[in-house]
Design an enzyme around this catalytic site. Structure first.
Site, PDB file in Angstrom:
ATOM      1  N   TYR A  19       0.802  -1.225   0.000  1.00 32.76           N
ATOM      2  CA  TYR A  19       0.000   0.000   0.000  1.00 32.76           C
ATOM      3  C   TYR A  19       0.840   1.283   0.000  1.00 32.76           C
ATOM      4  CZ  TYR A  19      -3.834  -3.129   1.089  1.00 32.76           C
ATOM      5  OH  TYR A  19      -4.761  -4.128   1.044  1.00 32.76           O
ATOM      6  N   HIS A  24      -4.804   5.003  -1.155  1.00 32.49           N
ATOM      7  CA  HIS A  24      -5.477   4.418   0.013  1.00 32.49           C
ATOM      8  C   HIS A  24      -4.752   4.807   1.306  1.00 32.49           C
ATOM      9  CE1 HIS A  24      -8.377   1.755   1.770  1.00 32.49           C
ATOM     10  NE2 HIS A  24      -7.451   1.008   2.334  1.00 32.49           N
ATOM     11  N   ASN A  71      -9.212  -0.956   8.682  1.00 32.18           N
ATOM     12  CA  ASN A  71     -10.487  -1.450   9.197  1.00 32.18           C
ATOM     13  C   ASN A  71     -10.395  -1.973  10.632  1.00 32.18           C
ATOM     14  OD1 ASN A  71      -8.997  -3.685   8.413  1.00 32.18           O
ATOM     15  ND2 ASN A  71     -10.758  -4.833   7.694  1.00 32.18           N
TER      16      ASN A  71
END
Length: 99
Positions: A19, A24, A71
């Site tokens: 990532y 993101h 998350n």
């Protein structure tokens, strides 16, 4: 130092090279930029996050870097909120979604 007036700024993203540099992880990028402007270095905190305590634009700011995927960040943020006694209206979360 009193925690009165303290702002908690949390930059969200996902760890690891997959990532890195990805949109993101814009929360990570903003958080790191602010840490550079504050002249601070992140230090481990017991709440599964690294933090920098300093000042931005005259306000006391605690920058946080959760050590988990986006998350799963609720628990580290809640831990910092409770430890530093930061009211909800003084918590800013930087992430890649529009609200």
């Amino acid at each position: 130092m009193s925690n009165e007036g303290l702002w908690l700024v949390v930059g969200l993203g996902n760890p690891g090279p997959t990532y890195a540099g990805n949109r993101h992880n814009v929360g990570f990028m903003v958080r790191d930029l602010l840490a550079d402007r504050m002249g601070g270095k992140f230090k481990a905190h017991k709440g599964r996050a690294d933090v920098v305590d300093g000042r931005l634009a005259g306000a006391r700011v605690l920058l946080a870097k959760p050590k988990c995927y986006m998350n799963e960040s609720g628990s580290p943020v809640a831990s910092l909120r409770d430890f530093f006694k930061v009211p909800a209206e003084r918590i800013v979360v930087v992430h890649d979604e529009l609200d």
